[in-house]
Design a protein around this motif. Structure first.
Motif, mmCIF file in Angstrom:
data_model
loop_
_atom_site.group_PDB
_atom_site.id
_atom_site.type_symbol
_atom_site.label_atom_id
_atom_site.label_comp_id
_atom_site.label_asym_id
_atom_site.label_seq_id
_atom_site.Cartn_x
_atom_site.Cartn_y
_atom_site.Cartn_z
ATOM 1 N N ILE A 183 0.848 -1.195 0.000
ATOM 2 C CA ILE A 183 0.000 0.000 0.000
ATOM 3 C C ILE A 183 0.880 1.240 0.000
ATOM 4 O O ILE A 183 1.914 1.283 0.660
ATOM 5 C CB ILE A 183 -0.961 0.006 1.210
ATOM 6 C CG1 ILE A 183 -1.894 1.226 1.146
ATOM 7 C CG2 ILE A 183 -0.207 -0.053 2.534
ATOM 8 C CD1 ILE A 183 -3.036 1.171 2.149
ATOM 9 N N GLU A 184 0.457 2.246 -0.752
ATOM 10 C CA GLU A 184 1.124 3.539 -0.747
ATOM 11 C C GLU A 184 0.542 4.366 0.402
ATOM 12 O O GLU A 184 -0.680 4.440 0.557
ATOM 13 C CB GLU A 184 0.893 4.260 -2.079
ATOM 14 C CG GLU A 184 1.447 3.505 -3.280
ATOM 15 C CD GLU A 184 1.010 4.122 -4.609
ATOM 16 O OE1 GLU A 184 0.442 5.236 -4.590
ATOM 17 O OE2 GLU A 184 1.217 3.482 -5.652
ATOM 18 N N VAL A 185 1.407 4.971 1.197
ATOM 19 C CA VAL A 185 0.927 5.792 2.312
ATOM 20 C C VAL A 185 1.535 7.189 2.224
ATOM 21 O O VAL A 185 2.643 7.375 1.711
ATOM 22 C CB VAL A 185 1.259 5.161 3.686
ATOM 23 C CG1 VAL A 185 0.689 3.752 3.779
ATOM 24 C CG2 VAL A 185 2.750 5.161 3.957
ATOM 25 N N ASP A 186 0.791 8.149 2.722
ATOM 26 C CA ASP A 186 1.250 9.531 2.795
ATOM 27 C C ASP A 186 1.706 9.796 4.220
ATOM 28 O O ASP A 186 0.879 9.865 5.141
ATOM 29 C CB ASP A 186 0.108 10.471 2.411
ATOM 30 C CG ASP A 186 0.543 11.930 2.359
ATOM 31 O OD1 ASP A 186 1.608 12.265 2.912
ATOM 32 O OD2 ASP A 186 -0.208 12.750 1.784
ATOM 33 N N PRO A 187 3.019 9.931 4.460
ATOM 34 C CA PRO A 187 3.526 10.119 5.829
ATOM 35 C C PRO A 187 2.962 11.353 6.522
ATOM 36 O O PRO A 187 3.029 11.459 7.748
ATOM 37 C CB PRO A 187 5.044 10.242 5.625
ATOM 38 C CG PRO A 187 5.310 9.575 4.327
ATOM 39 C CD PRO A 187 4.112 9.869 3.478
ATOM 40 N N ARG A 188 2.397 12.271 5.751
ATOM 41 C CA ARG A 188 1.830 13.482 6.355
ATOM 42 C C ARG A 188 0.489 13.213 7.024
ATOM 43 O O ARG A 188 0.029 14.007 7.846
ATOM 44 C CB ARG A 188 1.640 14.565 5.283
ATOM 45 C CG ARG A 188 2.919 14.998 4.586
ATOM 46 C CD ARG A 188 2.606 15.907 3.407
ATOM 47 N NE ARG A 188 1.795 15.218 2.395
ATOM 48 C CZ ARG A 188 1.241 15.828 1.352
ATOM 49 N NH1 ARG A 188 1.389 17.129 1.201
ATOM 50 N NH2 ARG A 188 0.539 15.138 0.475
ATOM 51 N N THR A 189 -0.150 12.100 6.671
ATOM 52 C CA THR A 189 -1.523 11.875 7.122
ATOM 53 C C THR A 189 -1.706 10.562 7.870
ATOM 54 O O THR A 189 -2.839 10.232 8.244
ATOM 55 C CB THR A 189 -2.488 11.897 5.916
ATOM 56 O OG1 THR A 189 -2.132 10.848 4.997
ATOM 57 C CG2 THR A 189 -2.422 13.239 5.187
ATOM 58 N N VAL A 190 -0.631 9.790 8.071
ATOM 59 C CA VAL A 190 -0.761 8.533 8.813
ATOM 60 C C VAL A 190 0.127 8.582 10.054
ATOM 61 O O VAL A 190 1.209 9.156 10.049
ATOM 62 C CB VAL A 190 -0.386 7.304 7.950
ATOM 63 C CG1 VAL A 190 -1.345 7.135 6.803
ATOM 64 C CG2 VAL A 190 1.046 7.400 7.456
ATOM 65 N N SER A 191 -0.355 7.968 11.102
ATOM 66 C CA SER A 191 0.376 7.894 12.362
ATOM 67 C C SER A 191 0.994 6.518 12.514
ATOM 68 O O SER A 191 0.609 5.572 11.802
ATOM 69 C CB SER A 191 -0.593 8.139 13.526
ATOM 70 O OG SER A 191 -1.570 7.101 13.567
ATOM 71 N N PRO A 192 1.938 6.353 13.442
ATOM 72 C CA PRO A 192 2.458 5.005 13.719
ATOM 73 C C PRO A 192 1.347 4.028 14.098
ATOM 74 O O PRO A 192 1.408 2.844 13.762
ATOM 75 C CB PRO A 192 3.425 5.258 14.884
ATOM 76 C CG PRO A 192 3.912 6.658 14.662
ATOM 77 C CD PRO A 192 2.708 7.401 14.149
ATOM 78 N N GLU A 193 0.317 4.527 14.776
ATOM 79 C CA GLU A 193 -0.807 3.661 15.140
ATOM 80 C C GLU A 193 -1.543 3.175 13.891
ATOM 81 O O GLU A 193 -1.962 2.009 13.814
ATOM 82 C CB GLU A 193 -1.774 4.417 16.055
ATOM 83 C CG GLU A 193 -1.225 4.731 17.432
ATOM 84 C CD GLU A 193 -0.227 5.883 17.452
ATOM 85 O OE1 GLU A 193 0.547 5.993 18.430
ATOM 86 O OE2 GLU A 193 -0.217 6.672 16.473
ATOM 87 N N ARG A 194 -1.689 4.043 12.896
ATOM 88 C CA ARG A 194 -2.353 3.640 11.641
ATOM 89 C C ARG A 194 -1.507 2.599 10.918
ATOM 90 O O ARG A 194 -2.042 1.663 10.310
ATOM 91 C CB ARG A 194 -2.556 4.865 10.732
ATOM 92 C CG ARG A 194 -3.233 4.533 9.373
ATOM 93 C CD ARG A 194 -4.719 4.440 9.498
ATOM 94 N NE ARG A 194 -5.384 3.859 8.343
ATOM 95 C CZ ARG A 194 -5.864 4.541 7.297
ATOM 96 N NH1 ARG A 194 -5.733 5.856 7.243
ATOM 97 N NH2 ARG A 194 -6.512 3.932 6.333
#
Length: 496
Positions: A183-194
């Protein structure tokens, strides 16, 4: 040899910054890997650099036609199902939404802060998944899944769980130790919990867009992304057991310099991702409207971009990464590197892939599938996508049915892009041809390539040299039967 002006500028920046770096390059090599580092001949690159396809497919997507219809696709799937051995599937799911615009972006996306739009989209996406599942009844084994966008993490945890449950209802997924689920993730909008939740949901590979760590460059492209946020996401992914972490960078962005690029590379090497993709920014505002917001006067000139390219190759290979091809690097232990060594690497619309023997089924607005001897692309706008599904039909807008010649040339170009050589005997056996006769005209065009040391030709094989690897797109273009038949519009990027 490398132009001395470019070489001295790049090496000076490298040496100066290396002295200041607190994270020296890491040697990832555990076993002997044949040297794949391309030789940088700047004069030859200047001479041969031209517009050309990236060959994520052949024929390329611009050759698709709206005369290709749903029955053409259905007949191709029926032919596959009639085969005695069914190949596993690779699923691609497109989530087009982003909360903000990045000026360099050339993806199909929808910029909105209205989260209700995702609710509607997911309902229609599940309708398409159901239609595709019914069509593929009897061959639903999935070994690879990729969520791309847009920003797939635009949808929340509950929506992601619901979508994944829907996919599992319709398809049979290989166990975690076998399947590649990214999955591609945006580090600006995801937390370590996510990140931990994503691992629990079944994803085992992560791809992060970084582009550049420099504050000035980030501001120029409207993507403010603090380094600490990115590193926190990467650490969280390792802590919860993601098997691979991939990062994307871009060179040639506005306000980038050799010094700033050097610093970003040192930061990336220190972060120690498993794969690194470094893309050449192609400024094509006539095709991609967001790029019109970029000040062209702030873009690095072609000479500076060559310096950056040399710097990227030098620093990453010195740090132990293996040059895979085009713009991709990987650790020697990474599956991408192992797939290339074992001859099972392939190139598709996501770039390089480890699962060569799969049919690629893609769902979502604008998504492109590669199934059997055809390509299809879905409707590119949400309204058109929804309208087709409201009619109870697959949202296919265009595509192409490959001829026998197309299939052969696709294999040839794929072998060159992934493995940098052609074994005539294997191709002769697979396609019932005499390679040197079938491609007599093409082979004749390689004389200047051979004279410039880009490749060698023998009676049995074509082998691309280390000098030729950076110009692999030029070499592949010789086998492209569609090029040159008419005047080409400005739809391609430069080959370097």
């Amino acid at each position: 040899m490398l132009d001395t002006t470019i070489q001295s500028a790049a090496e000076a920046a490298y040496s100066s910054n290396a002295e200041q770096s607190s994270a020296p390059p890491t040697n990832h090599s555990q076993t002997h890997i044949a040297n794949t580092t391309p030789v940088f001949d700047v004069e030859l690159i200047r001479k041969l650099n031209q517009l050309g396809p990236r060959y994520t497919s052949y024929p390329t997507a611009d050759r698709f036609t709206d005369s290709f219809h749903i029955p053409d696709y259905e007949s191709t799937v029926s032919e596959l199902k009639a085969q005695t051995q069914h190949l596993p599937l690779s699923l691609y799911i497109h989530i087009p939404f982003c909360a903000s615009i990045c000026y360099y972006c050339a993806c199909n996306k929808v910029i909105t802060k209205d989260r209700s739009k995702a609710v509607t989209y997911l309902d229609y996406l599940k309708r398409e998944i159901a239609l595709q599942s019914k069509l593929f009844d009897g061959m639903k084994k999935v070994e690879q899944l990729h969520f791309g966008g847009g920003s797939p993490t635009y949808i929340d945890d509950a929506q992601m769980s619901d979508l994944l449950a829907n996919l599992r209802e319709h398809f049979e997924f290989a166990p975690d130790e076998i399947g590649e689920y990214s999955i591609e993730v945006d580090p600006r909008t995801v937390s370590p919990e996510r990140i931990a939740v994503l691992r629990q949901q079944g994803f085992n590979r992560l791809s992060l867009g970084i582009q550049d760590f420099n504050d000035v460059v980030q501001k120029a492209v409207n993507r403010i992304q603090p380094e600490e946020d990115t590193l926190a996401v990467m650490k969280a992914a390792r802590d919860v057991g993601f098997r691979s972490i991939s990062v994307d960078l871009i060179y040639g962005l506005p306000k980038q310099t050799i010094a700033s690029m050097t610093q970003t590379l040192d930061q990336i090497i220190g972060a120690d991702p498993d794969r690194i993709a470094i893309y050449n920014y192609a400024h094509m505002p006539h095709l991609f409207k967001p790029q019109r917001r970029i000040n062209v006067d702030e873009l690095p000139d072609p000479e500076a971009k060559l310096q950056m390219l040399f710097l990227c190759i030098q620093k990453l290979t010195n740090a132990g990464y293996v040059y895979i091809g085009m713009d991709h690097f990987a650790k020697p232990s990474d599956d991408l590197c192992l797939a290339q060594q074992e001859g099972r690497l392939q190139r598709n619309f996501q770039g390089y892939s480890t699962h060569a023997q799969t049919e690629m089924l893609s769902c979502g607005v604008s998504a492109i599938s590669a199934v059997g001897a055809c390509y299809t692309q879905n409707e590119k706008t949400l309204d058109a996508y929804y309208a087709r599904l409201d009619q109870g039909e697959l949202p296919i807008a265009r595509g192409i049915k490959l001829s026998n010649d197309d299939v052969l040339r696709r294999d040839v170009i794929g072998q060159l892009m992934c493995h940098f050589e052609l074994d005539y005997a294997k191709l002769n056996a697979a396609y019932g041809i005499a390679f040197v006769d079938y491609f007599k005209n093409e082979l004749a065009k390689f004389a200047p390539f051979e004279e410039n040391g880009l490749l060698t030709l023998s009676k049995d094989a074509l082998k691309v040299s280390l000098k030729g690897r950076l110009l692999i797109r030029n070499i592949c273009m010789v086998f492209d039967a569609y090029l040159g038949k008419k005047e080409e519009p400005l739809r391609y990027s430069k080959t370097i």
